[in-house]
Motif scaffolding. Structure first.
Motif, PDB file in Angstrom:
ATOM      1  N   GLN A 186     -40.086 -31.478  60.695  1.00 17.32           N
ATOM      2  CA  GLN A 186     -38.667 -31.826  60.769  1.00 17.32           C
ATOM      3  C   GLN A 186     -38.241 -32.783  59.656  1.00 17.32           C
ATOM      4  O   GLN A 186     -37.171 -33.375  59.745  1.00 17.32           O
ATOM      5  CB  GLN A 186     -38.371 -32.463  62.136  1.00 17.32           C
ATOM      6  N   THR A 187     -39.063 -32.924  58.609  1.00 11.93           N
ATOM      7  CA  THR A 187     -38.796 -33.885  57.535  1.00 11.93           C
ATOM      8  C   THR A 187     -38.764 -33.166  56.195  1.00 11.93           C
ATOM      9  O   THR A 187     -39.749 -32.524  55.808  1.00 11.93           O
ATOM     10  CB  THR A 187     -39.866 -34.985  57.524  1.00 11.93           C
ATOM     11  N   PHE A 249     -32.037 -27.188  57.143  1.00  6.55           N
ATOM     12  CA  PHE A 249     -31.942 -27.423  58.584  1.00  6.55           C
ATOM     13  C   PHE A 249     -30.905 -26.505  59.235  1.00  6.55           C
ATOM     14  O   PHE A 249     -30.533 -26.703  60.386  1.00  6.55           O
ATOM     15  CB  PHE A 249     -31.556 -28.883  58.869  1.00  6.55           C
ATOM     16  N   ASN A 252     -27.364 -27.817  61.158  1.00 14.33           N
ATOM     17  CA  ASN A 252     -27.285 -28.045  62.605  1.00 14.33           C
ATOM     18  C   ASN A 252     -26.576 -29.365  62.885  1.00 14.33           C
ATOM     19  O   ASN A 252     -27.161 -30.440  62.779  1.00 14.33           O
ATOM     20  CB  ASN A 252     -28.694 -28.047  63.194  1.00 14.33           C
ATOM     21  N   ALA A 255     -27.788 -31.822  66.062  1.00 20.53           N
ATOM     22  CA  ALA A 255     -29.007 -32.634  66.021  1.00 20.53           C
ATOM     23  C   ALA A 255     -28.701 -34.052  65.552  1.00 20.53           C
ATOM     24  O   ALA A 255     -27.618 -34.352  65.026  1.00 20.53           O
ATOM     25  CB  ALA A 255     -30.027 -31.987  65.087  1.00 20.53           C
ATOM     26  N   LYS A 256     -29.694 -34.938  65.729  1.00 26.54           N
ATOM     27  CA  LYS A 256     -29.640 -36.295  65.195  1.00 26.54           C
ATOM     28  C   LYS A 256     -30.560 -36.363  63.972  1.00 26.54           C
ATOM     29  O   LYS A 256     -31.593 -35.685  63.932  1.00 26.54           O
ATOM     30  CB  LYS A 256     -30.088 -37.305  66.246  1.00 26.54           C
ATOM     31  N   TYR A 257     -30.195 -37.223  63.010  1.00 28.52           N
ATOM     32  CA  TYR A 257     -30.948 -37.274  61.762  1.00 28.52           C
ATOM     33  C   TYR A 257     -31.245 -38.717  61.360  1.00 28.52           C
ATOM     34  O   TYR A 257     -30.506 -39.645  61.701  1.00 28.52           O
ATOM     35  CB  TYR A 257     -30.164 -36.590  60.632  1.00 28.52           C
ATOM     36  N   PHE A 288     -22.477 -34.554  60.461  1.00 31.31           N
ATOM     37  CA  PHE A 288     -23.883 -34.728  60.786  1.00 31.31           C
ATOM     38  C   PHE A 288     -24.090 -36.133  61.342  1.00 31.31           C
ATOM     39  O   PHE A 288     -23.570 -37.110  60.799  1.00 31.31           O
ATOM     40  CB  PHE A 288     -24.765 -34.511  59.552  1.00 31.31           C
ATOM     41  N   SER A 312     -34.638 -36.382  58.109  1.00 28.13           N
ATOM     42  CA  SER A 312     -35.463 -35.901  59.209  1.00 28.13           C
ATOM     43  C   SER A 312     -34.601 -35.641  60.432  1.00 28.13           C
ATOM     44  O   SER A 312     -33.677 -36.408  60.717  1.00 28.13           O
ATOM     45  CB  SER A 312     -36.532 -36.929  59.581  1.00 28.13           C
ATOM     46  N   LYS A 313     -34.937 -34.593  61.158  1.00 28.91           N
ATOM     47  CA  LYS A 313     -34.369 -34.411  62.491  1.00 28.91           C
ATOM     48  C   LYS A 313     -35.133 -35.315  63.453  1.00 28.91           C
ATOM     49  O   LYS A 313     -36.367 -35.342  63.439  1.00 28.91           O
ATOM     50  CB  LYS A 313     -34.483 -32.948  62.925  1.00 28.91           C
ATOM     51  N   ASP A 315     -35.188 -37.476  67.513  1.00 25.91           N
ATOM     52  CA  ASP A 315     -34.676 -37.623  68.863  1.00 25.91           C
ATOM     53  C   ASP A 315     -34.702 -39.104  69.222  1.00 25.91           C
ATOM     54  O   ASP A 315     -35.080 -39.947  68.392  1.00 25.91           O
ATOM     55  CB  ASP A 315     -35.484 -36.780  69.855  1.00 25.91           C
TER      56      ASP A 315
END
Length: 331
Positions: A186-187, A249, A252, A255-257, A288, A312-313, A315
Motif C-alpha cells: 500500500q506504499t 491507487f 480511491n 481511503a485514508k492516506y 483525497f 501510503s494507504k 487505516d
C-alpha cells in the motif's frame, strides 16, 4: 569534489564510530562489524521480535538513524551504495534476537536481497526464527540497474516505523511479517533529481543534468529515471507525482492516506515544505483524505539535490503506529 572526510576508505567506519560516540545512550557498535544495535535499557528487558535492516551507506539517517526504542533493533551499514556482507548481517540478527525471532526489512536491490538471504540461512543453523520482507515501493521504473523488479526507496522508513511500533505492542513474528507486506503493498514512491549524487570513491556526479533540467523517477543510487525534462515549478512537479501515485491507487477517494516528502540530501527544507504545501493542496482539492504527513531528510542519496514523494494507504491502526513516539537519532 569537496567532502568533509579523511580517507575515502575510512568514511563508513568513521561515520559509525561518530554516531555511536555521539549517542551512546541509544546505540552501540557490534564488535568487529559496522552494525549498530540498540543500547537503551528497555532493549533486553522487553521480549519482543527483533527488527533488523540495513544496506549501503550514503542514505543517512536510513537505516542506522532509526535504531532505537519503537523502531529498529539493529542496522547494518555497508560501504557506500554497497550491500553489507552476510556475516555482519548475521551478527546483527544474533544480537537482536530476544527469543521471539527476528524480522529482516530488506530494500529490493539484488545485493541486499542475496546477502540478507545468506545471513538468514546462517541464522537458521542457530535455530533463530528469522523471516524477511522485501520493500519495493518505487513505482517509477521496473528492473533498474541494481534490481529485479521495483526499487526499495523512501517508503522503507514508513515500514520500519510502523513495524517498530507493532513489535513494541507485542505482535508476533508471523503477524509482523504479514503487516509489513500489507504496508509495502500500500506504499508507492516516486523521486526526482535536480542533480546527481557524488560517490566519494568516484569523485564526480553519477549523471549530468543541465541547469534547466530535472529528472523524474530517479533511484537512491543515481539510477536513472523515466524522463529528463525542463525544470518546472513546484506545483507542476507536485501535480505530476501526485497524479501518477494516485492513479496507481485507482484514485480511491474513500481511503485514508499518509504523505511523506523526503529530501534526497542537498535540498533545503524550505523547498521541501513548498513542495509539501503543493502536494497537500492538490490532494485536498481532489478529495483525497490525508491523515498523516511527514517532511524531512530521511532516506537520502549523499548530496543529491532532489526529493521524493511517498503516499501510503492507511487505516486507523497504521496511523496510530505512525504517531507513536520513538527514541532514535533520525526520526
Amino acid at each position: 569534489m569537496k567532502k568533509i572526510m579523511n580517507k575515502v576508505e575510512d568514511i563508513v567506519p568513521e561515520m559509525v564510530s561518530g554516531m555511536t560516540k555521539a549517542y551512546p545512550d541509544l546505540i552501540k557498535q557490534i564488535d568487529g562489524t559496522q552494525a549498530i544495535i540498540r543500547n537503551d535499557e528497555n532493549f533486553k528487558k522487553n521480549k519482543i521480535v527483533g527488527l533488523v535492516s540495513g544496506g549501503g551507506s550514503g542514505h543517512e539517517p536510513l537505516h542506522a538513524g532509526f535504531v532505537g526504542d519503537g523502531m529498529l533493533s539493529a542496522a547494518v551499514c555497508g560501504e557506500i551504495f554497497t550491500s553489507p556482507t552476510p556475516d555482519q548481517i548475521y551478527e546483527a540478527i544474533k544480537a537482536s534476537d530476544n527469543g521471539e525471532g527476528v524480522l529482516l526489512i530488506v530494500k529490493n536491490y539484488s545485493g541486499d536481497v542475496m546477502n540478507f538471504d545468506m545471513a538468514k540461512e546462517m541464522a537458521d543453523f542457530d535455530d533463530i526464527k528469522v523471516e524477511q520482507i522485501i520493500v519495493d515501493d518505487d513505482i517509477s521504473v521496473e528492473n533498474s540497474e541494481y534490481t529485479q523488479g521495483k526499487r526499495g526507496v523512501a517508503g522503507t522508513v514508513l515500514v520500519e516505523k510502523i513495524l517498530g511500533a507493532a513489535a513494541r505492542s507485542d505482535l508476533n513474528l508471523t503477524d509482523l511479517k504479514a503487516l509489513g507486506e500489507k504496508v509495502i503493498n500500500q506504499t508507492h514512491t516516486i523521486g526526482i533529481a535536480l542533480s546527481a549524487a557524488t560517490v566519494p570513491a568516484v569523485g564526480h556526479p553519477g549523471f549530468e543534468l543541465q541547469n534547466d533540467e530535472i529528472e523524474f523517477g530517479i533511484g537512491i543510487h543515481n539510477e536513472r529515471g523515466y524522463s529528463v525534462e525542463k525544470l518546472r515549478s513546484s506545483k507542476e512537479i507536485a501535480e505530476e507525482l501526485t497524479s501518477k501515485i494516485m492513479d496507481s491507487f485507482e484514485n480511491n477517494t474513500s481511503a485514508k492516506y499518509s504523505v511523506l516528502v523526503n529530501g534526497m540530501g542537498a535540498t533545503p527544507l524550505m523547498e521541501q515544505y513548498i513542495f509539501t504545501n503543493d502536494v497537500l493542496d492538490i490532494l485536498k482539492d481532489k478529495n483525497f483524505n490525508v491523515e498523516y504527513s511527514k517532511v524531512g531528510n530521511l532516506v537520502t542519496s549523499i548530496d543529491m539535490q532532489g526529493l521524493s514523494l511517498t503516499i501510503s494507504k492507511v487505516d486507523d491502526q497504521l496511523i496510530n503506529y505512525l504517531n507513536e513516539p520513538v527514541t532514535t537519532i533520525g526520526w
